[in-house]
Design a protein around this motif. Structure first.
Motif, PDB file in Angstrom:
ATOM      1  N   UNK A   1       0.803  -1.315  -0.043  1.00 55.05           N
ATOM      2  CA  UNK A   1       0.021  -0.033   0.065  1.00 55.05           C
ATOM      3  C   UNK A   1       1.079   1.414  -0.027  1.00 55.05           C
ATOM      4  N   UNK A   2       1.770   1.459  -1.090  1.00 50.75           N
ATOM      5  CA  UNK A   2       2.609   2.390  -1.017  1.00 50.75           C
ATOM      6  C   UNK A   2       1.842   4.095  -0.932  1.00 50.75           C
ATOM      7  N   UNK A   3       0.690   4.220  -1.658  1.00 52.98           N
ATOM      8  CA  UNK A   3      -0.011   5.397  -1.576  1.00 52.98           C
ATOM      9  C   UNK A   3      -0.430   5.867  -0.133  1.00 52.98           C
ATOM     10  N   UNK A   4      -1.094   4.624   0.216  1.00 52.06           N
ATOM     11  CA  UNK A   4      -1.502   4.928   1.984  1.00 52.06           C
ATOM     12  C   UNK A   4      -0.206   5.371   2.639  1.00 52.06           C
ATOM     13  N   UNK A   5       0.725   4.578   2.484  1.00 56.09           N
ATOM     14  CA  UNK A   5       2.086   5.019   3.519  1.00 56.09           C
ATOM     15  C   UNK A   5       2.668   6.200   2.977  1.00 56.09           C
ATOM     16  N   UNK A   6       2.592   6.575   1.880  1.00 56.83           N
ATOM     17  CA  UNK A   6       2.835   8.052   1.630  1.00 56.83           C
ATOM     18  C   UNK A   6       2.098   9.111   2.171  1.00 56.83           C
ATOM     19  N   UNK A   7       0.706   8.864   2.295  1.00 62.55           N
ATOM     20  CA  UNK A   7      -0.264   9.705   2.965  1.00 62.55           C
ATOM     21  C   UNK A   7       0.159   9.751   4.532  1.00 62.55           C
ATOM     22  N   UNK A   8       0.135   8.563   4.927  1.00 59.58           N
ATOM     23  CA  UNK A   8       0.700   8.336   6.332  1.00 59.58           C
ATOM     24  C   UNK A   8       1.812   9.067   6.972  1.00 59.58           C
ATOM     25  N   UNK A   9       2.996   9.129   5.995  1.00 59.32           N
ATOM     26  CA  UNK A   9       3.983   9.589   6.423  1.00 59.32           C
ATOM     27  C   UNK A   9       3.947  11.307   6.414  1.00 59.32           C
ATOM     28  N   UNK A  10       3.109  11.590   5.222  1.00 60.28           N
ATOM     29  CA  UNK A  10       2.850  13.051   4.904  1.00 60.28           C
ATOM     30  C   UNK A  10       2.354  13.603   6.103  1.00 60.28           C
ATOM     31  N   UNK A  11       1.086  13.039   6.842  1.00 62.35           N
ATOM     32  CA  UNK A  11       0.310  13.304   7.760  1.00 62.35           C
ATOM     33  C   UNK A  11       0.858  13.300   9.243  1.00 62.35           C
ATOM     34  N   UNK A  12       1.736  12.232   9.376  1.00 60.63           N
ATOM     35  CA  UNK A  12       2.534  12.291  10.518  1.00 60.63           C
ATOM     36  C   UNK A  12       3.708  13.506  10.691  1.00 60.63           C
ATOM     37  N   UNK A  13       4.167  13.682   9.658  1.00 60.21           N
ATOM     38  CA  UNK A  13       5.056  14.876   9.682  1.00 60.21           C
ATOM     39  C   UNK A  13       4.512  16.195   8.988  1.00 60.21           C
ATOM     40  N   UNK A  14       3.281  16.475   8.974  1.00 61.34           N
ATOM     41  CA  UNK A  14       2.816  17.483   8.496  1.00 61.34           C
ATOM     42  C   UNK A  14       3.276  18.161   7.175  1.00 61.34           C
ATOM     43  N   UNK A  15       3.477  17.362   6.383  1.00 63.96           N
ATOM     44  CA  UNK A  15       4.017  17.804   5.114  1.00 63.96           C
ATOM     45  C   UNK A  15       3.019  17.204   3.905  1.00 63.96           C
ATOM     46  N   UNK A  16       3.252  17.536   2.705  1.00 66.35           N
ATOM     47  CA  UNK A  16       2.399  17.109   1.561  1.00 66.35           C
ATOM     48  C   UNK A  16       2.912  15.845   0.940  1.00 66.35           C
ATOM     49  N   UNK A  17       2.300  14.887   0.317  1.00 69.36           N
ATOM     50  CA  UNK A  17       2.810  13.877  -0.266  1.00 69.36           C
ATOM     51  C   UNK A  17       3.833  13.843  -1.181  1.00 69.36           C
ATOM     52  N   UNK A  18       3.696  15.098  -1.871  1.00 64.71           N
ATOM     53  CA  UNK A  18       4.868  15.361  -2.835  1.00 64.71           C
ATOM     54  C   UNK A  18       6.091  15.798  -2.252  1.00 64.71           C
ATOM     55  N   UNK A  19       6.149  16.098  -1.068  1.00 64.01           N
ATOM     56  CA  UNK A  19       7.509  16.549  -0.677  1.00 64.01           C
ATOM     57  C   UNK A  19       8.500  15.544  -0.684  1.00 64.01           C
ATOM     58  N   UNK A  20       9.832  16.243  -1.159  1.00 64.31           N
ATOM     59  CA  UNK A  20      11.003  15.041  -1.338  1.00 64.31           C
ATOM     60  C   UNK A  20      11.084  14.475  -0.225  1.00 64.31           C
ATOM     61  N   UNK A  21      11.139  14.917   0.843  1.00 62.26           N
ATOM     62  CA  UNK A  21      11.406  14.071   2.363  1.00 62.26           C
ATOM     63  C   UNK A  21      10.693  12.860   2.269  1.00 62.26           C
ATOM     64  N   UNK A  22       9.328  12.888   2.108  1.00 55.40           N
ATOM     65  CA  UNK A  22       8.395  11.768   2.134  1.00 55.40           C
ATOM     66  C   UNK A  22       8.706  10.977   1.148  1.00 55.40           C
ATOM     67  N   UNK A  23       9.002  11.360  -0.195  1.00 53.05           N
ATOM     68  CA  UNK A  23       9.161  10.452  -1.291  1.00 53.05           C
ATOM     69  C   UNK A  23      10.723   9.687  -0.807  1.00 53.05           C
ATOM     70  N   UNK A  24      11.630  10.363  -0.311  1.00 49.13           N
ATOM     71  CA  UNK A  24      12.778   9.771   0.049  1.00 49.13           C
ATOM     72  C   UNK A  24      12.629   8.616   1.192  1.00 49.13           C
ATOM     73  N   UNK A  25      11.869   9.030   2.212  1.00 49.88           N
ATOM     74  CA  UNK A  25      11.471   8.048   2.993  1.00 49.88           C
ATOM     75  C   UNK A  25      10.907   6.793   2.825  1.00 49.88           C
ATOM     76  N   UNK A  26       9.930   6.993   1.865  1.00 46.59           N
ATOM     77  CA  UNK A  26       9.107   5.936   1.248  1.00 46.59           C
ATOM     78  C   UNK A  26      10.413   5.006   0.486  1.00 46.59           C
ATOM     79  N   UNK A  27      11.226   5.423  -0.350  1.00 45.50           N
ATOM     80  CA  UNK A  27      12.138   4.694  -1.027  1.00 45.50           C
ATOM     81  C   UNK A  27      13.059   4.159  -0.188  1.00 45.50           C
ATOM     82  N   UNK A  28      13.548   4.881   0.981  1.00 46.31           N
ATOM     83  CA  UNK A  28      14.434   4.163   1.981  1.00 46.31           C
ATOM     84  C   UNK A  28      13.893   2.890   2.436  1.00 46.31           C
ATOM     85  N   UNK A  29      12.545   2.898   3.110  1.00 42.54           N
ATOM     86  CA  UNK A  29      11.685   1.854   3.668  1.00 42.54           C
ATOM     87  C   UNK A  29      11.612   0.709   2.793  1.00 42.54           C
ATOM     88  N   UNK A  30      11.626   1.237   1.291  1.00 40.45           N
ATOM     89  CA  UNK A  30      11.210  -0.038   0.299  1.00 40.45           C
ATOM     90  C   UNK A  30      12.397  -0.695   0.260  1.00 40.45           C
TER      91      UNK A  30
END
Length: 310
Positions: free
Chosen positions: A185-214
């Motif tokens: 559930x990559x999309x849901x994980x991105x939304x959760x990370x964005x919500x947890x850190x008060x950022x947008x889904x498109x924020x580079x740090x969110x994409x980097x964290x998703x890639x790191x977890x993968x």
């Protein structure tokens, strides 16, 4: 959802992780004062025997061992939130069975079920909290939760309250992003990370964290449970084993009995000294200072602010 109105990480601590560790600390030492009460001996006279008393105490640890080991499978199959929810239900059932016991068997079964739930909370709670945090803040948030173990050691209230708090709060908070990615559930994980850190889904740090977890999930070996006891882990297992052999948990459980039987203290003094000794003898030295600070002028506000700002 409740977490829309407050800092999500603070709610994780105060609604789930904090109560989970309070339950751990309370039930680790809470039976000490109960075993010598006249009403306890009236309804369960068998606990007057030192052997039976030891067995009853050990049932909690037995249940906790099985509960902790079960999380290696349940945590991945059900997810972190569902596992925590089940643990909250089990601790509630365990408390109810103990409080309504009119036989030693029922009391022991209640201790096993309670231990099973506490074992699950002790493992899944910190994992869920860490997986919902960025790597640069992960260690501080998880270690700070040890404060609540000391609170649980000294707390004299109904622990069922904390079990219910966990049960009814867990689904107001997000699922672990790591588990969501592991389940695809990559999309849901991105939304959760964005919500947890008060950022947008498109924020580079969110994409980097998703890639790191993968990347971490792909690189992680699929090891069976028996590999936990391999030679590579011998040192950590021995350290944990020796930590228990120093006798800290035994003292925490039998402190009041020692003061009454061996030192011949009377009245409320054994219970008061037992409560004081739990602050001094617990192995969580760093947590003691923080727990004591909570009882100093403005100390509680300092701890709350530190947790909130983390």
């Amino acid at each position: 959802m409740l977490s829309n109105f407050c800092n999500v990480h603070s709610l994780q601590v105060f609604l789930i992780v904090g109560p989970a560790f309070i339950l751990y600390g309370y039930n680790q030492s809470g039976l000490s004062s109960l075993l010598t009460l006249p009403d306890m001996l009236k309804y369960l006279p068998q606990v007057g025997s030192s052997t039976i008393k030891g067995v009853v105490n050990a049932t909690l640890q037995l249940g906790a061992l099985v509960g902790a080991l079960s999380c290696s499978k349940l945590g991945d199959i059900l997810g972190r939130r569902r596992t925590i929810f089940i643990a909250g239900i089990l601790t509630t059932i365990g408390h109810i069975l103990q409080c309504t016991s009119f036989s030693l068997a029922q009391f022991a079964v209640g201790r096993v079920i309670l231990g099973f739930g506490i074992g699950q909370l002790s493992v899944t709670g910190p994992v869920w909290q860490s997986e919902c945090s960025f790597s640069d803040k992960r260690g501080r948030r998880v270690i700070a939760a040890g404060i609540y173990i000391c609170v649980g050691f000294a707390l004299a209230t109904l622990p069922t309250l904390f079990s219910l708090m966990i049960t009814f709060s867990i689904f107001t908070l997000p699922e672990s992003p790591r588990w969501l990615i592991q389940m695809g559930h990559i999309e849901e994980a991105s939304k959760t990370l964005a919500w947890l850190n008060d950022l947008t889904v498109d924020d580079p740090s969110i994409q980097l964290e998703v890639a790191r977890i993968e990347s971490a999930i792909e690189a992680a070996p699929k090891a069976p449970l028996k590999d936990l006891f391999s030679k590579q882990d011998e040192a950590s297992i021995i350290i944990q084993f020796m930590q228990q052999l120093v006798g800290g948990n035994v003292i925490a459980t039998y402190t009041k009995t020692i003061f009454e039987t061996n030192l011949q203290l009377k009245g409320d003094l054994p219970a008061i000294l037992a409560a004081c000794s739990r602050y001094a003898s617990t192995s969580y030295g760093a947590s003691i200072a923080a727990a004591i600070a909570m009882f100093l002028p403005n100390g509680f506000l300092v701890v709350v602010y530190a947790t909130w700002s983390s």
